[in-house]
Design a protein around this motif. Structure first.
Motif, mmCIF file in Angstrom:
data_model
loop_
_atom_site.group_PDB
_atom_site.id
_atom_site.type_symbol
_atom_site.label_atom_id
_atom_site.label_comp_id
_atom_site.label_asym_id
_atom_site.label_seq_id
_atom_site.Cartn_x
_atom_site.Cartn_y
_atom_site.Cartn_z
ATOM 1 N N PRO A 280 -9.573 22.871 -7.081
ATOM 2 C CA PRO A 280 -8.762 22.807 -8.300
ATOM 3 C C PRO A 280 -7.786 21.621 -8.262
ATOM 4 C CG PRO A 280 -8.187 24.743 -6.976
ATOM 5 C CD PRO A 280 -9.315 24.073 -6.283
ATOM 6 N N GLU A 281 -7.389 21.187 -9.422
ATOM 7 C CA GLU A 281 -6.501 20.033 -9.556
ATOM 8 C C GLU A 281 -5.206 20.202 -8.746
ATOM 9 O OE1 GLU A 281 -6.677 17.059 -10.435
ATOM 10 O OE2 GLU A 281 -4.510 16.616 -10.419
ATOM 11 N N SER A 282 -4.660 21.430 -8.714
ATOM 12 C CA SER A 282 -3.397 21.639 -8.002
ATOM 13 C C SER A 282 -3.559 21.333 -6.506
ATOM 14 C CB SER A 282 -2.911 23.065 -8.207
ATOM 15 O OG SER A 282 -3.937 23.965 -7.817
ATOM 16 N N LEU A 283 -4.694 21.752 -5.941
ATOM 17 C CA LEU A 283 -4.942 21.500 -4.512
ATOM 18 C C LEU A 283 -5.160 20.005 -4.271
ATOM 19 C CD1 LEU A 283 -5.364 22.572 -1.670
ATOM 20 C CD2 LEU A 283 -7.686 23.230 -2.281
ATOM 21 N N ARG A 284 -5.882 19.357 -5.188
ATOM 22 C CA ARG A 284 -6.117 17.912 -5.063
ATOM 23 C C ARG A 284 -4.777 17.158 -5.087
ATOM 24 N NH1 ARG A 284 -6.436 13.364 -7.154
ATOM 25 N NH2 ARG A 284 -5.434 14.139 -9.039
ATOM 26 N N ALA A 285 -3.909 17.583 -5.999
ATOM 27 C CA ALA A 285 -2.609 16.904 -6.125
ATOM 28 C C ALA A 285 -1.779 17.090 -4.856
ATOM 29 C CB ALA A 285 -1.869 17.443 -7.341
ATOM 30 N N ARG A 286 -1.822 18.291 -4.281
ATOM 31 C CA ARG A 286 -1.046 18.561 -3.064
ATOM 32 C C ARG A 286 -1.591 17.772 -1.874
ATOM 33 N NH1 ARG A 286 3.498 19.544 -0.622
ATOM 34 N NH2 ARG A 286 3.410 21.062 1.079
ATOM 35 N N LEU A 287 -2.926 17.694 -1.769
ATOM 36 C CA LEU A 287 -3.541 16.902 -0.694
ATOM 37 C C LEU A 287 -3.129 15.432 -0.811
ATOM 38 C CD1 LEU A 287 -7.168 18.408 -0.660
ATOM 39 C CD2 LEU A 287 -5.633 18.314 1.316
ATOM 40 N N THR A 288 -3.130 14.928 -2.039
ATOM 41 C CA THR A 288 -2.764 13.531 -2.274
ATOM 42 C C THR A 288 -1.311 13.296 -1.891
ATOM 43 O OG1 THR A 288 -4.326 13.465 -4.088
ATOM 44 C CG2 THR A 288 -2.667 11.735 -4.061
ATOM 45 N N GLU A 289 -0.453 14.201 -2.328
ATOM 46 C CA GLU A 289 0.981 14.067 -2.064
ATOM 47 C C GLU A 289 1.257 14.078 -0.549
ATOM 48 O OE1 GLU A 289 4.809 16.732 -3.540
ATOM 49 O OE2 GLU A 289 2.998 17.752 -2.929
ATOM 50 N N LEU A 290 0.638 15.036 0.155
ATOM 51 C CA LEU A 290 0.871 15.131 1.603
ATOM 52 C C LEU A 290 0.317 13.904 2.334
ATOM 53 C CD1 LEU A 290 0.074 18.917 2.272
ATOM 54 C CD2 LEU A 290 2.312 17.809 2.458
ATOM 55 N N THR A 291 -0.829 13.417 1.889
ATOM 56 C CA THR A 291 -1.434 12.249 2.550
ATOM 57 C C THR A 291 -0.519 11.031 2.404
ATOM 58 O OG1 THR A 291 -3.636 13.107 2.114
ATOM 59 C CG2 THR A 291 -3.479 10.744 2.616
ATOM 60 N N ILE A 292 -0.003 10.829 1.204
ATOM 61 C CA ILE A 292 0.868 9.664 0.980
ATOM 62 C C ILE A 292 2.170 9.808 1.756
ATOM 63 C CG2 ILE A 292 2.192 8.432 -0.829
ATOM 64 C CD1 ILE A 292 -0.375 8.321 -2.355
ATOM 65 N N GLU A 293 2.657 11.027 1.858
ATOM 66 C CA GLU A 293 3.859 11.265 2.654
ATOM 67 C C GLU A 293 3.583 10.951 4.136
ATOM 68 O OE1 GLU A 293 6.604 11.486 1.228
ATOM 69 O OE2 GLU A 293 7.743 11.790 3.093
ATOM 70 N N CYS A 294 2.409 11.348 4.638
ATOM 71 C CA CYS A 294 2.032 11.016 6.030
ATOM 72 C C CYS A 294 1.975 9.503 6.208
ATOM 73 C CB CYS A 294 0.659 11.595 6.391
ATOM 74 S SG CYS A 294 0.666 13.367 6.633
ATOM 75 N N ALA A 295 1.409 8.805 5.228
ATOM 76 C CA ALA A 295 1.291 7.338 5.316
ATOM 77 C C ALA A 295 2.676 6.712 5.416
ATOM 78 C CB ALA A 295 0.529 6.797 4.112
ATOM 79 N N ARG A 296 3.620 7.240 4.635
ATOM 80 C CA ARG A 296 4.995 6.704 4.657
ATOM 81 C C ARG A 296 5.663 6.975 5.991
ATOM 82 N NH1 ARG A 296 6.236 9.133 -0.343
ATOM 83 N NH2 ARG A 296 5.644 7.674 -1.972
ATOM 84 N N VAL A 297 5.534 8.237 6.436
ATOM 85 C CA VAL A 297 6.220 8.654 7.657
ATOM 86 C C VAL A 297 5.766 7.824 8.872
ATOM 87 C CG1 VAL A 297 6.209 10.574 9.314
ATOM 88 C CG2 VAL A 297 6.851 10.977 6.936
ATOM 89 N N PHE A 298 4.447 7.556 8.956
ATOM 90 C CA PHE A 298 3.937 6.805 10.105
ATOM 91 C C PHE A 298 3.864 5.298 9.839
ATOM 92 C CE2 PHE A 298 2.392 11.100 10.974
ATOM 93 C CZ PHE A 298 2.805 11.250 12.287
#
Ligand SMILES: Nc1ncnc2c1ncn2[C@@H]1O[C@H](COP(=O)(O)OP(=O)(O)O)[C@@H](O)[C@H]1O
Ligand SMILES: [Mg+2]
Length: 342
Positions: A261-279
Motif C-alpha cells: 500500500p502507498e502508506s507503507l511505500r511512503a514510510r519505506l522511502t522516508e526511512l531510507t532517505i533518513e538513513c542516507a542523511r544519517v550516514f
C-alpha cells in the motif's frame, strides 16, 4: 541533477579479486560472487557508450596501482572494491586510498563503509537518530545468561556481509541454542557475535541514489520485497542469496516493485532517505527492512556498497524506476564525478 559531461572520461574500474576468499566456497556459487565478472561487464558497458574504461584488480602493492592509474590517465575510478587484501574490514581503505590519490570515485566514502561494516556500531547510530532497528546484544564470548532480549533471536557474525554466517540455524528459540550459536559464530568467524531480536515479518529493501546535495538530492528507487514463498524459510540465508541449487534460492524471491500500500511505500522511502542523511551516503546504497507482527518497519541494515551487477537487486530496482542498466551505471559515475576529488 548536475549537467555533467562524461564524454571522453577515462574510467578505471577497480575491483578486489575474491579468488582467495572464495577458496572455501562451492564452485557453483563462485561465478555469481566473483567481482571480476562484474568489473568486466561494467567496463564493457562503459566502452559501449564510448567511454575509455579499463578494469584493474586491487593489488597487494598499492604503489603499483597508483602507477597503473597514472599511466592509464584515469579521470575517475569506478570503485567495486569489497575486500582489499582479502579483508572485508579493509573495504573503506580502498575508498580512502582513492581520496588520497585525489581521484573522483563512485559510491560511498570510507566513513559509511567503515561504520556500516560494523553491525553493532551502525545500529547504535540508527538508534541514536531515533530510527527503528531490532534490539541487540554484542558478545565476544559466550554469555552466562543472555539477558534482556526476547526470543526468537538471530545470531550473526558482527562484521560480515552477503549473509555470510547466516543460515536457518542462526534463528534461535531459547537460551541454550543461543549460546551454542554464539560459540559457533565466534569460533568459525573469529569475531564477535551480534544477537538481535528476530523481526520475522515481510522483508523489503530500498535502493537510494544521490549525494545528499542541493544538486543531487537523495532519491529512492521503487521498493523491492523479498517474498518468502515457503514457510520453512525464515531468513535470507547465504544459500538463498548465492546457491541456485538450494531450494531456498527459488523460494525466497525478490519482487520489484513490491506490492504494498502507498502508506507503507511512503514510510519505506522516508526511512531510507533518513538513513542516507544519517550516514552521509554518497552515490548509491541499499537499505534492508523487515516488519514485525504489527506491520511496524525496522531497519535491518544499511548497505553502502551493494552489489550492482546486472541481475542484482539494485539494478532490478533501477529498471523498475525506468533506468536501464547502462543508465544506472552512468548515473552512478556521474554522481561520483559530481562530488569531484574528495
Ligand atoms: N533482526 C533480524 N530479524 C529478522 N531477520 C533478520 C534479522 N537480521 C537479519 N535477518 C535476516 O538475515 C538476512 C541477512 O542479514 P543482514 O544483517 O542483512 O546480513 P548481511 O549483511 O550479511 O546481508 C536478512 O536479509 C534477513 O532475512
Ligand atoms: Mg543484508
Amino acid at each position: 541533477m548536475t549537467p555533467l559531461d562524461l564524454s571522453g572520461k577515462r574510467v578505471a574500474v577497480l575491483y578486489t579479486s575474491v579468488e582467495e576468499s572464495l577458496a572455501g566456497v562451492d564452485a557453483r556459487m563462485r561465478e555469481t560472487m566473483d567481482l571480476a565478472v562484474n568489473a568486466r561487464v561494467i567496463t564493457d558497458a562503459l566502452n559501449r557508450v564510448g567511454l575509455p574504461a579499463r578494469f584493474f584488480t586491487f593489488p597487494r602493492d598499492v604503489v603499483t596501482l597508483a602507477d597503473a592509474f597514472r599511466s592509464f590517465g584515469a579521470d575517475a575510478v569506478y570503485n567495486l572494491s569489497e575486500c582489499p587484501h582479502n579483508s572485508a574490514q579493509k573495504e573503506p581503505h580502498a575508498a580512502a586510498f582513492l581520496e588520497l590519490l585525489r581521484l573522483p570515485y563512485t559510491g560511498n566514502g570510507p566513513m559509511p563503509l567503515a561504520v556500516c561494516n560494523n553491525k553493532a556500531l551502525a545500529k547504535r547510530v540508527l538508534s541514536a537518530h531515533g530510527l527503528p532497528t531490532p534490539g541487540f546484544r554484542l558478545y565476544s564470548s559466550v554469555p552466562e545468561e543472555a539477558s534482556g532480549l526476547s526470543f526468537p533471536a538471530i545470531v550473526k557474525p558482527a562484521k560480515e556481509d552477503g549473509s555470510a554466517g547466516i543460515t536457518e540455524e542462526s534463528v534461535v528459540e531459547d537460551e541454550t541454542r543461543l549460546k551454542e550459536r554464539v560459540a559457533h559464530v565466534i569460533e568459525r568467524y573469529n569475531q564477535e557475535a551480534i544477537v538481535e531480536e528476530f523481526v520475522g515479518g515481510r522483508e523489503f529493501n530500498v535502493a537510494v541514489l544521490g549525494n545528499g546535495t542541493a544538486e543531487d538530492p537523495y532519491r529512492t528507487l521503487p521498493p523491492a520485497e523479498l517474498v518468502y514463498r515457503n514457510a520453512r524459510w525464515r531468513v535470507c540465508s547465504f544459500e538463498s542469496k548465492w546457491d541456485p541449487a538450494h531450494p531456498s534460492y527459488a523460494e525466497i524471491a525478490p519482487e520489484c516493485p513490491a506490492r504494498i500500500p502507498e502508506s507503507l511505500r511512503a514510510r519505506l522511502t522516508e526511512l531510507t532517505i533518513e538513513c542516507a542523511r544519517v550516514f552521509g551516503l554518497c552515490g548509491y546504497a541499499r537499505v534492508d527492512f523487515r516488519t514485525d507482527g504489527n506491520g511496524r518497519l525496522f531497519v535491518l541494515e544499511v548497505n553502502p556498497n551493494p552489489d550492482i551487477s546486472a541481475d542484482a537487486g539494485l539494478s532490478r530496482a533501477a529498471r523498475a524506476g525506468g533506468l536501464s542498466y547502462e543508465a544506472l551505471l552512468l548515473e552512478i559515475l556521474r554522481l561520483g564525478l559530481a562530488r569531484g576529488a574528495r
